[in-house]
Write a protein that holds these residues in place. Structure first.
Motif, PDB file in Angstrom:
ATOM      1  N   ARG A  40       0.839  -1.207   0.000  1.00 40.78           N
ATOM      2  CA  ARG A  40       0.000   0.000   0.000  1.00 40.78           C
ATOM      3  C   ARG A  40       0.871   1.253   0.000  1.00 40.78           C
ATOM      4  NH1 ARG A  40      -4.599   1.342   4.363  1.00 40.78           N
ATOM      5  NH2 ARG A  40      -5.242   3.178   3.199  1.00 40.78           N
ATOM      6  N   TYR A  72      -8.275  -4.567   7.398  1.00 39.76           N
ATOM      7  CA  TYR A  72      -9.347  -3.768   6.796  1.00 39.76           C
ATOM      8  C   TYR A  72     -10.406  -4.667   6.186  1.00 39.76           C
ATOM      9  CZ  TYR A  72      -6.182   0.218   7.209  1.00 39.76           C
ATOM     10  OH  TYR A  72      -5.374   1.204   7.708  1.00 39.76           O
ATOM     11  N   PHE A  75     -14.655  -2.657   2.606  1.00 34.55           N
ATOM     12  CA  PHE A  75     -15.054  -1.254   2.423  1.00 34.55           C
ATOM     13  C   PHE A  75     -13.944  -0.279   2.825  1.00 34.55           C
ATOM     14  CE2 PHE A  75     -18.813  -3.784   3.377  1.00 34.55           C
ATOM     15  CZ  PHE A  75     -19.547  -3.568   2.216  1.00 34.55           C
ATOM     16  N   GLY A  76     -12.854  -0.822   3.376  1.00 38.14           N
ATOM     17  CA  GLY A  76     -11.755   0.054   3.811  1.00 38.14           C
ATOM     18  C   GLY A  76     -11.833   0.414   5.277  1.00 38.14           C
ATOM     19  N   LYS A  77     -12.789  -0.204   5.989  1.00 37.67           N
ATOM     20  CA  LYS A  77     -12.931   0.085   7.421  1.00 37.67           C
ATOM     21  C   LYS A  77     -11.903  -0.705   8.222  1.00 37.67           C
ATOM     22  CE  LYS A  77     -16.382  -0.071  11.089  1.00 37.67           C
ATOM     23  NZ  LYS A  77     -17.800   0.172  11.366  1.00 37.67           N
ATOM     24  N   ILE A  88      -9.730   5.781  12.377  1.00 36.77           N
ATOM     25  CA  ILE A  88      -8.492   6.445  11.958  1.00 36.77           C
ATOM     26  C   ILE A  88      -8.825   7.675  11.128  1.00 36.77           C
ATOM     27  CG2 ILE A  88      -6.460   6.184  10.445  1.00 36.77           C
ATOM     28  CD1 ILE A  88      -6.508   3.144  11.116  1.00 36.77           C
ATOM     29  N   SER A  89      -8.048   8.754  11.305  1.00 34.13           N
ATOM     30  CA  SER A  89      -8.211   9.922  10.426  1.00 34.13           C
ATOM     31  C   SER A  89      -6.867  10.612  10.250  1.00 34.13           C
ATOM     32  CB  SER A  89      -9.229  10.891  11.043  1.00 34.13           C
ATOM     33  OG  SER A  89      -9.527  11.926  10.144  1.00 34.13           O
ATOM     34  N   HIS A  90      -6.650  11.173   9.060  1.00 27.32           N
ATOM     35  CA  HIS A  90      -5.471  12.033   8.883  1.00 27.32           C
ATOM     36  C   HIS A  90      -5.858  13.250   8.074  1.00 27.32           C
ATOM     37  CE1 HIS A  90      -5.396   8.622   6.138  1.00 27.32           C
ATOM     38  NE2 HIS A  90      -4.773   7.888   7.040  1.00 27.32           N
ATOM     39  N   ASP A 107     -13.005  11.729  13.318  1.00 25.75           N
ATOM     40  CA  ASP A 107     -12.633  12.511  12.136  1.00 25.75           C
ATOM     41  C   ASP A 107     -11.814  13.729  12.544  1.00 25.75           C
ATOM     42  OD1 ASP A 107     -12.846  12.764   9.226  1.00 25.75           O
ATOM     43  OD2 ASP A 107     -13.737  14.689   9.727  1.00 25.75           O
ATOM     44  N   LYS A 121     -24.945  21.531   1.314  1.00 25.20           N
ATOM     45  CA  LYS A 121     -24.974  20.142   0.810  1.00 25.20           C
ATOM     46  C   LYS A 121     -24.954  19.109   1.920  1.00 25.20           C
ATOM     47  CE  LYS A 121     -22.807  20.871  -3.634  1.00 25.20           C
ATOM     48  NZ  LYS A 121     -21.627  20.671  -4.445  1.00 25.20           N
ATOM     49  N   PHE A 122     -24.450  19.501   3.109  1.00 20.69           N
ATOM     50  CA  PHE A 122     -24.341  18.476   4.157  1.00 20.69           C
ATOM     51  C   PHE A 122     -24.969  18.851   5.498  1.00 20.69           C
ATOM     52  CE2 PHE A 122     -21.208  20.248   7.059  1.00 20.69           C
ATOM     53  CZ  PHE A 122     -20.525  21.180   6.281  1.00 20.69           C
ATOM     54  N   TRP A 144     -19.584  18.681   9.965  1.00 16.07           N
ATOM     55  CA  TRP A 144     -19.024  17.810   8.908  1.00 16.07           C
ATOM     56  C   TRP A 144     -18.282  16.619   9.524  1.00 16.07           C
ATOM     57  CZ3 TRP A 144     -19.098  16.828   3.814  1.00 16.07           C
ATOM     58  CH2 TRP A 144     -18.043  16.085   3.286  1.00 16.07           C
ATOM     59  N   GLU A 148     -18.849  12.576   8.977  1.00 14.96           N
ATOM     60  CA  GLU A 148     -17.794  11.667   8.502  1.00 14.96           C
ATOM     61  C   GLU A 148     -17.589  10.535   9.514  1.00 14.96           C
ATOM     62  OE1 GLU A 148     -16.791  12.004   5.213  1.00 14.96           O
ATOM     63  OE2 GLU A 148     -14.773  12.751   5.540  1.00 14.96           O
ATOM     64  N   PHE A 151     -20.381   8.119   9.427  1.00 18.48           N
ATOM     65  CA  PHE A 151     -20.238   7.334   8.196  1.00 18.48           C
ATOM     66  C   PHE A 151     -19.181   6.248   8.366  1.00 18.48           C
ATOM     67  CE2 PHE A 151     -18.728   6.406   3.936  1.00 18.48           C
ATOM     68  CZ  PHE A 151     -19.922   6.167   3.276  1.00 18.48           C
ATOM     69  N   ASN A 155     -21.133   2.663   7.248  1.00 14.99           N
ATOM     70  CA  ASN A 155     -20.882   3.151   5.890  1.00 14.99           C
ATOM     71  C   ASN A 155     -21.778   2.455   4.879  1.00 14.99           C
ATOM     72  OD1 ASN A 155     -19.647   0.677   5.841  1.00 14.99           O
ATOM     73  ND2 ASN A 155     -17.606   1.528   6.072  1.00 14.99           N
TER      74      ASN A 155
HETATM   75  C1  LIG Z   1     -14.415   6.884   4.069  1.00 16.89           C
HETATM   76  C2  LIG Z   1     -14.321   8.355   4.426  1.00 16.89           C
HETATM   77  C3  LIG Z   1     -15.300   8.611   5.564  1.00 16.89           C
HETATM   78  C4  LIG Z   1     -12.875   8.721   4.848  1.00 16.89           C
HETATM   79  O1  LIG Z   1     -12.787  10.042   5.268  1.00 16.89           O
HETATM   80  P1  LIG Z   1     -11.686  11.098   4.749  1.00 16.89           P
HETATM   81  O2  LIG Z   1     -12.022  12.408   5.349  1.00 16.89           O
HETATM   82  O3  LIG Z   1     -11.562  10.975   3.289  1.00 16.89           O
HETATM   83  O4  LIG Z   1     -10.318  10.615   5.324  1.00 16.89           O
HETATM   84  P2  LIG Z   1      -9.845  10.408   6.829  1.00 16.89           P
HETATM   85  O5  LIG Z   1      -8.401  10.640   6.855  1.00 16.89           O
HETATM   86  O6  LIG Z   1     -10.684  11.125   7.820  1.00 16.89           O
HETATM   87  O7  LIG Z   1     -10.127   8.859   7.025  1.00 16.89           O
HETATM   88  C5  LIG Z   1      -9.406   7.912   6.327  1.00 16.89           C
HETATM   89  C6  LIG Z   1      -9.486   6.624   7.112  1.00 16.89           C
HETATM   90  O8  LIG Z   1     -10.847   6.229   7.221  1.00 16.89           O
HETATM   91  C7  LIG Z   1     -10.872   4.809   7.316  1.00 16.89           C
HETATM   92  N1  LIG Z   1     -11.867   4.332   6.350  1.00 16.89           N
HETATM   93  C8  LIG Z   1     -11.762   4.281   5.005  1.00 16.89           C
HETATM   94  N2  LIG Z   1     -12.878   3.759   4.483  1.00 16.89           N
HETATM   95  C9  LIG Z   1     -13.703   3.500   5.521  1.00 16.89           C
HETATM   96  C10 LIG Z   1     -14.987   2.949   5.615  1.00 16.89           C
HETATM   97  N3  LIG Z   1     -15.663   2.556   4.539  1.00 16.89           N
HETATM   98  N4  LIG Z   1     -15.555   2.827   6.831  1.00 16.89           N
HETATM   99  C11 LIG Z   1     -14.877   3.208   7.940  1.00 16.89           C
HETATM  100  N5  LIG Z   1     -13.633   3.730   7.932  1.00 16.89           N
HETATM  101  C12 LIG Z   1     -13.060   3.877   6.712  1.00 16.89           C
HETATM  102  C13 LIG Z   1      -9.467   4.280   7.017  1.00 16.89           C
HETATM  103  O9  LIG Z   1      -8.889   3.911   8.250  1.00 16.89           O
HETATM  104  C14 LIG Z   1      -8.794   5.482   6.416  1.00 16.89           C
HETATM  105  O10 LIG Z   1      -7.420   5.606   6.714  1.00 16.89           O
HETATM  106  P3  LIG Z   1      -6.346   4.479   6.346  1.00 16.89           P
HETATM  107  O11 LIG Z   1      -6.816   3.829   5.093  1.00 16.89           O
HETATM  108  O12 LIG Z   1      -5.057   5.207   6.202  1.00 16.89           O
HETATM  109  O13 LIG Z   1      -6.346   3.531   7.495  1.00 16.89           O
HETATM  110  C15 LIG Z   1     -14.674   9.253   3.208  1.00 16.89           C
HETATM  111  O14 LIG Z   1     -13.765   9.057   2.202  1.00 16.89           O
HETATM  112  C16 LIG Z   1     -16.063   9.075   2.666  1.00 16.89           C
HETATM  113  O15 LIG Z   1     -16.336   8.233   1.853  1.00 16.89           O
HETATM  114  N6  LIG Z   1     -16.978   9.920   3.124  1.00 16.89           N
HETATM  115  C17 LIG Z   1     -18.346   9.900   2.718  1.00 16.89           C
HETATM  116  C18 LIG Z   1     -18.543  10.877   1.649  1.00 16.89           C
HETATM  117  C19 LIG Z   1     -19.947  11.383   1.584  1.00 16.89           C
HETATM  118  O16 LIG Z   1     -20.909  10.675   1.722  1.00 16.89           O
HETATM  119  N7  LIG Z   1     -20.075  12.661   1.378  1.00 16.89           N
HETATM  120  C20 LIG Z   1     -21.331  13.305   1.299  1.00 16.89           C
HETATM  121  C21 LIG Z   1     -21.076  14.764   1.182  1.00 16.89           C
HETATM  122  S1  LIG Z   1     -22.531  15.683   1.086  1.00 16.89           S
END
Ligand SMILES: CC(C)(COP(=O)(O)OP(=O)(O)OC[C@H]1O[C@@H](n2cnc3c(N)ncnc32)[C@H](O)[C@@H]1OP(=O)(O)O)[C@@H](O)C(=O)NCCC(=O)NCCS
Length: 209
Positions: A40, A72, A75-77, A88-90, A107, A121-122, A144, A148, A151, A155
């Protein structure tokens, strides 16, 4: 800078933050990564991505886990092999993990004025319309972050931040609020906690039984 903060925010929950100032090379020193993580890491296009990923592994180590304890789902969770819950968040120069006996989501967001542009939008109308509030951007960022984090717990396909997740209004000084997810026939309640660290907002929440 090494670890920025490591606390037991509750007896059953550890919250850890890293302020990423090191290079990816420095962050990887002493880390034992699984083949999956190495693959990765190799595929990340940016150094920023690599640093975020590696700083999370350093946080895991601080919490007493190794990279191989983390896996993981499709779905990446993320999940931990001992059955504890992890999220996790970065974001730019910070990364964070939360580990708990309870179902939890986390988040981290960099606060930016431009969140106002997509607020409709959110966010709920009560948040969007409150533009004279000096904490307008701060509150939108929490809103927001809550969505997140919810979600990340649930998810499911089709969840809309605006239509299905409701955040109860709050003041920044409250440092906590509640949220509800209503989706299909599901209704779930969350206890939400938030704080601001430098120009970042961190939100973590727990699903109620
Ligand atoms: C999955 C999601 C929540 C990740 O959030 P992000 O702000 O992009 O990134 P963050 O750094 O906060 O989080 C990333 C981490 O979330 C985790 N993650 C990824 N997919 C995930 C999932 N499906 N479920 C739970 N956690 C998840 C992972 O741990 C990832 O980090 P890693 O891969 O390095 O371990 C985001 O990409 C997403 O899909 N959000 C929903 C979008 C949406 O519906 N938007 C509507 C707007 S109106």
């Amino acid at each position: 800078m090494p670890i920025y903060k490591a606390t037991n925010c509750f007896p059953d929950t550890a919250l850890l933050l890293w302020n990423i100032t090191e290079t990816a090379e420095a962050l990887s020193e002493g880390l034992h990564l699984t083949q999956r993580s190495l693959d990765r890491l190799r595929n990340f296009k940016s150094e920023a991505h690599r640093r975020g990923f590696l700083s999370v592994r350093r946080l895991l180590l601080t919490a007493g886990y190794s990279d191989s304890d983390l896996y993981y789902d499709p779905f990446g969770k993320p999940h931990l092999s001992d059955g504890k819950h992890i999220s996790i968040s970065h974001s730019h120069n910070f990364s964070a993990i939360i580990i708990s006996d309870r179902i939890t989501g986390l988040d981290l967001e960099l606060r930016r004025e431009k969140i106002a542009v997509i607020a409709h939008k959110f966010a709920e109308p009560s948040f969007v319309l409150d533009q004279d509030d000096p904490d307008y951007i701060n509150k939108l960022t929490v809103n927001w972050g809550v969505k997140e984090a919810v979600f990340k717990i649930r998810n499911e396909r089709g969840i809309s931040f605006k239509d299905h997740i409701e955040v109860k209004s709050f003041e920044m000084s409250d440092k906590q609020t509640t949220a509800t997810l209503r989706f299909n026939n599901l209704e779930r309640h969350f206890d939400v906690y938030f704080e601001e660290i430098e120009q970042y907002t961190i939100v973590y929440l727990f699903e109620r039984h």
